[in-house]
Motif scaffolding. Structure first.
Motif, mmCIF file in Angstrom:
data_model
loop_
_atom_site.group_PDB
_atom_site.id
_atom_site.type_symbol
_atom_site.label_atom_id
_atom_site.label_comp_id
_atom_site.label_asym_id
_atom_site.label_seq_id
_atom_site.Cartn_x
_atom_site.Cartn_y
_atom_site.Cartn_z
ATOM 1 N N VAL A 141 0.816 -1.214 0.000
ATOM 2 C CA VAL A 141 0.000 0.000 0.000
ATOM 3 C C VAL A 141 0.852 1.267 0.000
ATOM 4 O O VAL A 141 0.338 2.368 0.235
ATOM 5 N N GLY A 142 2.140 1.125 -0.258
ATOM 6 C CA GLY A 142 3.009 2.281 -0.374
ATOM 7 C C GLY A 142 3.351 2.962 0.934
ATOM 8 O O GLY A 142 3.596 4.174 0.973
ATOM 9 N N LEU A 143 3.391 2.191 2.017
ATOM 10 C CA LEU A 143 3.748 2.742 3.327
ATOM 11 C C LEU A 143 5.187 2.359 3.646
ATOM 12 O O LEU A 143 5.562 1.187 3.539
ATOM 13 N N LYS A 144 5.997 3.322 4.037
ATOM 14 C CA LYS A 144 7.398 3.056 4.322
ATOM 15 C C LYS A 144 7.544 2.076 5.479
ATOM 16 O O LYS A 144 6.833 2.156 6.473
ATOM 17 N N ARG A 163 -3.379 4.080 5.674
ATOM 18 C CA ARG A 163 -2.615 2.996 5.035
ATOM 19 C C ARG A 163 -2.247 1.941 6.074
ATOM 20 O O ARG A 163 -2.303 0.734 5.808
ATOM 21 N N ASN A 164 -1.883 2.411 7.277
ATOM 22 C CA ASN A 164 -1.501 1.487 8.335
ATOM 23 C C ASN A 164 -2.693 0.636 8.779
ATOM 24 O O ASN A 164 -2.539 -0.549 9.113
ATOM 25 N N GLU A 165 -3.892 1.217 8.800
ATOM 26 C CA GLU A 165 -5.094 0.441 9.112
ATOM 27 C C GLU A 165 -5.284 -0.680 8.084
ATOM 28 O O GLU A 165 -5.658 -1.801 8.429
ATOM 29 N N THR A 166 -5.036 -0.369 6.819
ATOM 30 C CA THR A 166 -5.167 -1.370 5.762
ATOM 31 C C THR A 166 -4.120 -2.470 5.926
ATOM 32 O O THR A 166 -4.412 -3.658 5.700
ATOM 33 N N VAL A 167 -2.918 -2.080 6.322
ATOM 34 C CA VAL A 167 -1.862 -3.068 6.585
ATOM 35 C C VAL A 167 -2.289 -4.013 7.712
ATOM 36 O O VAL A 167 -2.165 -5.245 7.603
ATOM 37 N N GLN A 168 -2.800 -3.457 8.794
ATOM 38 C CA GLN A 168 -3.235 -4.292 9.920
ATOM 39 C C GLN A 168 -4.368 -5.233 9.519
ATOM 40 O O GLN A 168 -4.398 -6.400 9.912
ATOM 41 N N ALA A 193 -4.430 2.704 -3.576
ATOM 42 C CA ALA A 193 -3.627 1.621 -3.011
ATOM 43 C C ALA A 193 -4.397 0.858 -1.931
ATOM 44 O O ALA A 193 -4.412 -0.378 -1.917
ATOM 45 N N CYS A 194 -5.044 1.603 -1.026
ATOM 46 C CA CYS A 194 -5.780 0.945 0.065
ATOM 47 C C CYS A 194 -6.991 0.189 -0.466
ATOM 48 O O CYS A 194 -7.233 -0.964 -0.086
ATOM 49 N N ALA A 195 -7.760 0.832 -1.329
ATOM 50 C CA ALA A 195 -8.974 0.199 -1.840
ATOM 51 C C ALA A 195 -8.648 -1.035 -2.675
ATOM 52 O O ALA A 195 -9.341 -2.066 -2.577
ATOM 53 N N ASN A 196 -7.609 -0.960 -3.487
ATOM 54 C CA ASN A 196 -7.233 -2.117 -4.306
ATOM 55 C C ASN A 196 -6.786 -3.284 -3.438
ATOM 56 O O ASN A 196 -7.081 -4.449 -3.747
ATOM 57 N N ARG A 197 -6.087 -2.994 -2.339
ATOM 58 C CA ARG A 197 -5.640 -4.083 -1.458
ATOM 59 C C ARG A 197 -6.834 -4.728 -0.774
ATOM 60 O O ARG A 197 -6.909 -5.964 -0.659
#
Length: 299
Positions: A141-144, A163-168, A193-197
């Motif tokens: 999702v493009g998060l460092k 983005r971090n919420e999507t990662v979790q 990025a978030c929606a596609n993931r």
């Protein structure tokens, strides 16, 4: 979307849900069902009960359920503590993610995964695997990577937190995810990025309840059903075309009409003292000569 197998299918069922905050009833009989592999979008104006629905389902303090039920695969969700709801397979992507100083994302998620597996605490190997998963999902999702290594959500921008919420969400792989305005605060690249993931996760069987004001997130996270909530009730449901209609017409067609206050008549109109109706009292002439002798009117 690909259909989950019978063994992997899960259903969140909300029936006749009423809930209040203090003396104010906010939810007034919500019926909704979200199953694996399906995306349900809930849209509505400000103050319509969208976020309250998410908070009540997840067990946020401050709300009282006065009627109705919420079940996940037949289990009474409302009887569970918030952490038990998460352990059962519910996930809330918060509108305003909370900062948790002193606790890294890897620690928090490794603990959650260990408890789900029936372990008291994660092993060193589990913690390392969780770190690897976090880095991979952050890249997706493009998060460092260094941002997910720091304490949870600390010193992140609003977009980075989303983005971090999507990662979790991707690491925990819940059964049903509730997204409370995940598009809020995201630029177009982060939104995509978030929606596609999340869309990819639905292909693997994730059920999604996406709460949003706008249709832009639904261009990437494609809804199977769209619901309109107004004054704590679902007032309309349909396919993706309903979201397009909302984009064009807004929520006005669903809002109660304002009562007509009528037209006030101030000079010479019906009901005015100048109209000469029965029972009226003559008013001073606003155009009278201030120097005229009042006895002249008597002839």
């Amino acid at each position: 979307m690909s259909a989950p197998t019978a063994e992997s299918a899960h259903t969140l069922r909300i029936e006749g849900l009423h809930a209040s905050a203090g003396d104010t009833e906010i939810l007034q009989g919500v019926d909704l069902e979200v199953s694996s592999g399906r995306v349900h979008a809930v849209m509505g104006p400000n103050g319509s009960g969208k976020s309250t629905l998410a908070h009540v389902v997840m067990g946020r303090p401050g709300y009282e359920v006065t009627a109705g039920s919420v079940t996940l695969d037949g289990v009474d969700v409302l009887s569970l503590a918030p952490w038990e709801r998460a352990q059962a397979g519910l996930f809330l992507a918060m509108q305003h993610p909370t900062e948790v100083p002193g606790v890294s994302a890897a620690q928090a998620l490794a603990e959650a995964l260990a408890l789900r597996a029936g372990d008291d605490s994660p092993s060193a190997n589990q913690l390392e695997r969780t770190r690897s998963l976090l880095e991979a999902e952050a890249a997706a999702v493009g998060l460092k990577a260094e941002l997910v290594a720091r304490p949870l959500n600390v010193d992140m921008s609003g977009g980075e937190k989303k983005r971090n919420e999507t990662v979790q969400l991707a690491v925990l792989q819940p059964r049903i995810a509730i997204l409370d305005e995940i598009d809020s605060g995201l630029d177009i690249d982060a939104l995509r990025a978030c929606a596609n993931r999340i869309e990819a996760l639905t292909e693997a069987g994730l059920g999604v309840l996406a709460i949003t004001h706008f249709t832009r997130v639904l261009e990437y996270l494609r809804p199977d059903e769209v619901h309109v909530i107004v004054d704590g009730r679902i007032v309309d449901s349909g396919g993706p075309e309903l979201a397009e209609a909302l984009e064009a017409d807004g929520y006005t067609p669903y809002l109660p009409e304002e009562p007509d206050a009528g037209v006030a008549v101030s000079i010479g109109g019906l009901g005015s003292p100048l109209s000469g109706g029965a029972g009226s009292t003559p008013a001073d002439d606003p155009f009278a000569d201030p120097w005229a002798d009042p006895l002249d009117e008597l002839g």
